[in-house]
Design an enzyme around this catalytic site. Structure first.
Site, short mmCIF file in Angstrom:
data_model
loop_
_atom_site.label_atom_id
_atom_site.label_comp_id
_atom_site.label_asym_id
_atom_site.label_seq_id
_atom_site.Cartn_x
_atom_site.Cartn_y
_atom_site.Cartn_z
N CYS A 183 27.67 -38.79 -51.24
CA CYS A 183 26.17 -39.26 -50.32
C CYS A 183 27.12 -40.58 -49.28
CB CYS A 183 25.24 -39.63 -51.16
SG CYS A 183 23.87 -40.43 -50.81
N HIS A 184 26.39 -41.22 -48.33
CA HIS A 184 27.38 -42.06 -48.35
C HIS A 184 26.95 -43.79 -48.15
CE1 HIS A 184 25.40 -40.65 -43.94
NE2 HIS A 184 24.75 -41.38 -45.17
N ASN A 235 19.60 -33.10 -48.94
CA ASN A 235 18.07 -34.29 -50.10
C ASN A 235 17.65 -32.82 -50.79
OD1 ASN A 235 20.01 -35.97 -50.03
ND2 ASN A 235 19.13 -36.74 -48.45
N HIS A 269 20.37 -42.17 -54.20
CA HIS A 269 19.48 -43.35 -53.58
C HIS A 269 19.19 -44.50 -53.91
CE1 HIS A 269 19.11 -39.87 -49.97
NE2 HIS A 269 20.55 -40.31 -49.92
MG MG Z 1 21.89 -39.78 -48.96
#
Ligand code: MG
Ligand code: MG
Ligand code: MG
Ligand code: MG
Lengths: 457, 457, 457, 457
Positions: free
Chosen positions: B175-176, B153, B212
């Site tokens: 990304c999870h 990130n 995000h």
């Molecule tokens: Mg992430």
């Protein structure tokens, strides 16, 4: 949530002699969904006959699901409360089709199909577009939330018209030409890798272009890039052509030896992913110069007389079937319509090629044009998969057709004969003089004038 | 054709204490591929330690494949001849991170993570971008054909920098966060439909937005549209929040009760698909007004002191592991990296969410911006799936961040302090006066100046 | 602020026999600017001769400004510290030009000019592009801030190459063809409104298209819309053609009776704004079918033998002039180069047509393609004026050429013979068979191979 | 061809106390055109009064043309057969305006004008858009070919609504703010170059942005680049501000010392080209933090009480004038409306700034958004001039407002209160908490609810 066992499918062109049967078979072989199919056709009797056939298929022991078929007498009746709409019509009669295909021959212009591009495809489009305007308006009114699957040619312009009239429509078009290319690639795997491909869809292809002038720039089987093997295959078979059974191409006017496809690969370096009969019509008269040239490339001109004969056979066959005089066999059609319906119902997701408005999935082609690429089908959604950009030289040829299609649409919608003519002369197949082109155009329009109300013909 | 058992993976940031372990575990659990992993880290010792751990995992009985791990001392050595490159670095030390997160608190600006947006994410980006310039150049030179997976990130800007420097790079970011949303939707299915979802990926979601600050506007399970059920779920749990085990959110600074997510649904009508800690930072200080407000929304500020403590624990744990003093257990990490690697190797195709340049998959966002949507992964290709357009009000918020990210990138590349400042003040979280914002900016830049060579600080 | 009396103009192709003289005359007639002109030519002697002529013109009593002309022996010397760069070169010799124009005649393909499109224009482009790559690189290095005015054909591809190599270049291309259309419209005003138009530029036209295939869809004089009058004019003169002096078109191979222009108006409804010789080459062989057809449309094929003769005359004329054996007369050339230079120097603003990258000024054509529209010239800026969209049928024809030009550029830059061939066969003028086209292409390439280093010919 | 002496101008909002007078004066001073003006206003009496005044002006000796003014009682009557439509309305009464400007003050949010952006501009937009929907529909029906000039604020949204409802409308918006910037640059010329600029329009500026948040990135006088001089000017006057007459800014609430403009130049490096009162509202509360801050920046909050008083004066003045009790003087207004009308009538071409849909004239802003750039006005056409791209940091601020305006439009058209609220909170000026913002929004909506039929308020 749609109930999977009370579905309603509307079939516009439900008297069809071939596509309807494919659908009936495929539905019968699928246990996970059922419901009813409303068959609408301007030839009501044909729809009635198909309903009879459909209902008999449903009764067969091998049938895994019970679909009820019914002929209806209005489009509205078919569409109301339908979950899916299938459109597969014959725009006009064989008389108009004969003019599309054969009138240009008087001017030395030969067409192998005459239903997509070329002078024949163009005039067919002019008469089909008003029919699709009517269908789109009817869907807008009676089945705005239904999924609409088009099978009629010219595919791109039929689908484009649906979106022009009703931009919120949930429509796309299906065509099996790319499947043949996957099958051919399975042969490549067999030949060079000595492996039997379990199913066509195990060949992964990146599809991009427009219907019947579709290209594959990436192809793989498992972790094997197939392009280099295809290159070898083309080198080996370019001259002789390739057939599973030698000489079999002569037995059917729909068959070929893939020589056009191979030649296009040699010229452009990318796999042309449609049948030779279609591909040839998008090009200048390289492969369609005259009947001898066609033969030398090992494919056929499809005469409309042949189609008429063929239809007669199918009609009498159908009559026999409808009357229950024949034993049916249910065979999978190889089409993906039912598979896609399952995906749209959330049963299992599928990625396959489809004709859909360009949302950017093909870079460099106008947004909104109907293009053919892969798409992801899931519960109640179709989402095109980004396919990238065609090689420049192919892009230019494809783009030229896209531009012609857009002005053909506008000409048809506004009944603008001059715009139609100015578009007609852009067809790559048409290398006659402007004067001859104008004469041909006039003659062809006259031959189809019953379907061109409001035109100054 | 890549040989599936002589693969080379380069791991940039290979001394990592967490992601590296996830990868080792997931690789060990997959029998269909094997090879070696080159671990590169500016902290060479940490890489050596991870190599030891990795090799021990490979020896375990439960390991289904035998991977060889090796620490290397240059990025070039890691990259050369690699098939895959994984990047997961800590940009700077915890000192800089402490400044990112806590300096703004002096001005009343609170951040729950501080690594993506907000003043902390912004300054972190300024110092990370030059590192990614170096990595991109190195990949261009030493591994131009490798697939590159970013985990660092700020995700969008790291990936964006790779493409800016080397436009032909084959990179994407994983990304999870969306997975958690799928899991939450599985809870919705359980609660209202009384059905146990077999696996997270059975929940089909249409993903769109930026990392995000990702949104889901369509969600289904089989043929069930989940949006109306999610609405009920939100209504039920908006005030109390939702947890699998009551009160458990208090046990971890990384946990929450989804109240931010539920509130965003109430305000915007679409599912916010990231953790509350991340989501809150993209908004004005609604949820992050002060520590009390954060508590009332039932999530946490993650202090860097906590991270330091946590790291210490992991370091000593790792030392034990490296020395072989501990019994390992191999657990799947829940990440999709290995699944995607398999897909890129043609083993099995997968559709999942990914951070990738916008090719049009999100309508209305600038082409080239790094966006998060679903993509189709197949042999040697990633192809974004068309996701459509965000609702206008969400679009505006997302677009604002996209614009900031683009000018942050330009500021970092040109070391333009004024442009950086003028971008910094656009962060929604920053509602202090211009004077205070400038002061804060100066202080934060100074604190990270070791990583900003060439800047006029 | 540029000093208006110490300007430096670099002239690439400064040995030119015609454009150079036009410039010298126009500069001499303008008192508000002065300075020096550096003439660079691969034929140094020709530049020296032009310098002599230029300096004599400067000495004439009628000269309103004193420009100093100097031949220089390197491009760098010409470019260094220049404020303006004029490019007007002959790409190759008359031998290559003869091949461009006449080799296709062996295959029944006739061209009236052969310098823009058609087989001749295409091959000319292939050999000109590398020259422009060199010029662009030299400008980038030695005169990055200078304004660059191109006069060489093929205009679009020359200008496009400059931008491809040096995207920040301040370049545009000038052509006088639209001026002739304005003059023709002045005749329309005279004929139907009985008014004498004071100057060509009082006829306001909206210009859109590409060089030599430029269109005017709006034309007015004061508050009078001229389109309806032009329609009447066309109706009156379509058959006979229009000339100011009857029969005069026969006196010059460059003349015509506008019959092609009128016919295009009848077919497409919009004014074609270039000379008939140019327009005819963009179309299929309607007007260029054979020499008889050309005569019937009352324009000419321009043989290269004629050009050679013509050049000889001009050379001996120039020799006389250079030696001071002739009395000069200074006449305004009718070109707008100097007017535009004045505008770029802030002396007076002007709106006129120009060839410039598409920034959106023509809707529907690719961004970056070189298009011809009006632009606003002011102190140190050129800003295209939004021109709108071409009618669909014209758009399709123009777009086809734009696509060909883009792939011609790529073929030339990458020396890709297959791509070049696949583009060549797209020329509308070329309706021969694919085999003949390939043969012709090979022959033409061979004839120009001295200028195609690195090609596999 | 329009007859220049039988023109009809429709004036919507024809009872206006200020713009109407400007137009009357400017028309009276122009001899080349004449005709009649139909004044329509929901306050019929006010229109009658203005008609009286207009007709008296026409009678004056100094009047160079004779225009006939007539009050009409329906919009249709005004529009029918009109050549031009001028729209200058007051949306709602001073009561609503008072709420727009002063209600936010209760929450510490100050606005200097309150008619464009900020909470006041936003709510004003919500109530104005339905009025413009009605006007656009009426124009579509009764005057589809007329040129429509908008003067009402919020300029961008009013013009945008016209195009949303009637995409073929020939509309644009005029505002004089940029003129002031040209005048200021003339002062720069005077101060540093010691030259008197003959007329404002001799200062050439490249305009880009949106109305009242417009920027100038190129400015020249003759061949002199003014940007470096403006920089010096800003350095000299940033602290004190600049006035022609010292202290005069205190005499009018509409005046300022340009300190905001100068500060923006220092921060962003490009000239902000609108009055300080407008500029301040587009930014976070830097300049509008509180009344003291406003004073320190040397500009004013314009209270609606002041406007009420001011109006009273003008009303009684008008009454006197209407009754013929006063001697008129005809003064040019400084507006360009009449000049543009002349250009659209083909009398003389003009390049000036205008509010118009983005056709690409500003790179990076959405197509269709109303932007302000230069345009070329000629007989019956307006054509935007390509303006380029804003510097990134300014682009981001401008783009944020463009996005808000688009969702404000959609909220107004669909009466979607949640979307309106979610847009409202994006206003940069609004840094209060979400709760307060919602409360404020509710209160402001209630105060203007008479103009929001169909909303759930
Ligand atoms: Mg992430
Ligand atoms: Mg087909
Ligand atoms: Mg020319
Ligand atoms: Mg204004």
């Amino acid at each position: 949530m749609t109930n999977l066992h009370t579905l309603k499918i509307a079939y516009i062109g439900g008297g069809s002699k071939s596509w309807a049967r494919s659908l009936m078979n495929d539905l019968a072989l699928e246990s996970r969904i059922s419901g009813k199919v409303a068959l609408y056709d301007i030839n009501y009797e044909a729809a009635v006959q198909n309903a009879k056939i459909g209902n008999q298929i449903s009764q067969l022991e091998e049938a895994k699901s019970n679909w009820k078929y019914e002929a209806v007498s209005t489009m509205e009746e078919a569409l109301s409360e339908s979950d899916f709409v299938i459109i597969s019509i014959l725009p006009g009669s064989f008389e108009e089709m004969a003019s599309d295909v054969h009138t240009p021959e008087k001017y030395g212009v030969y067409q192998s199909v005459g239903d997509t591009v070329g002078p024949g495809g163009f005039v067919r489009a002019l008469r089909t577009i008003p029919m699709y305007v009517e269908i789109a308006n009817s869907i807008k009114q009676h089945a705005p939330d239904a999924w609409v699957i088009n099978y009629t040619n010219p595919m791109s312009l039929c689908t484009r018209t649906l979106y022009e009239v009703f931009p919120e429509i949930k429509a796309f078009g299906c065509c099996h030409e790319v499947f043949e290319t996957q099958s051919l690639l399975a042969e490549v795997v067999k030949e060079f890798l000595n492996e039997e491909v379990a199913q066509r869809s195990d060949i992964k292809v990146n599809v991009l272009g427009i219907n019947h002038f579709t290209w594959v720039n990436q192809a793989s089987y498992q972790n094997i890039d197939l392009i280099p093997y295809y290159k070898q295959f083309v080198e080996k078979y370019a001259e002789t052509g390739f057939e599973k059974e030698e000489g079999s191409w002569k037995n059917s006017v729909f068959s070929s030896c893939q020589r056009v496809k191979f030649d296009l690969f040699k010229k452009y370096g990318v796999i042309a992913a449609a049948g030779d009969r279609h591909l040839a019509e998008f090009m200048p008269p390289i492969y369609l110069k005259d009947p001898e040239t066609v033969s030398s490339w090992k494919f056929h001109l499809t005469s409309v007389d042949f189609r008429k004969e063929n239809l007669k056979k199918r009609i009498s066959e159908n009559e026999e079937l409808a009357e229950g005089n024949h034993k049916f066999e249910i065979n999978s059609s190889g089409e993906e319509g039912v598979k896609i319906i399952l995906a749209l119902l959330g049963v299992e997701e599928v990625v396959t090629n489809v004709n859909y408005p360009n949302k950017g999935q093909i870079e460099g082609l106008p947004l909104g044009a109907i293009v053919e690429t892969n798409a992801l089908f899931r519960n109640n959604t179709v989402q095109p998969v980004f396919a990238g950009r065609l090689p420049l030289d192919i892009h230019n040829m494809v783009h030229r057709h896209v531009l012609n299609q857009e002005s053909a649409l506008q000409a048809a919608l506004t009944k603008d004969k001059q715009l139609a003519l100015n578009t007609f002369v852009n067809e790559p197949l048409l290398t006659v003089s402007r004067e001859e082109a104008e004469e041909l155009f006039d003659e062809m329009l006259k031959n189809t004038k019953d379907y061109l109300p409001g035109w100054a013909i």
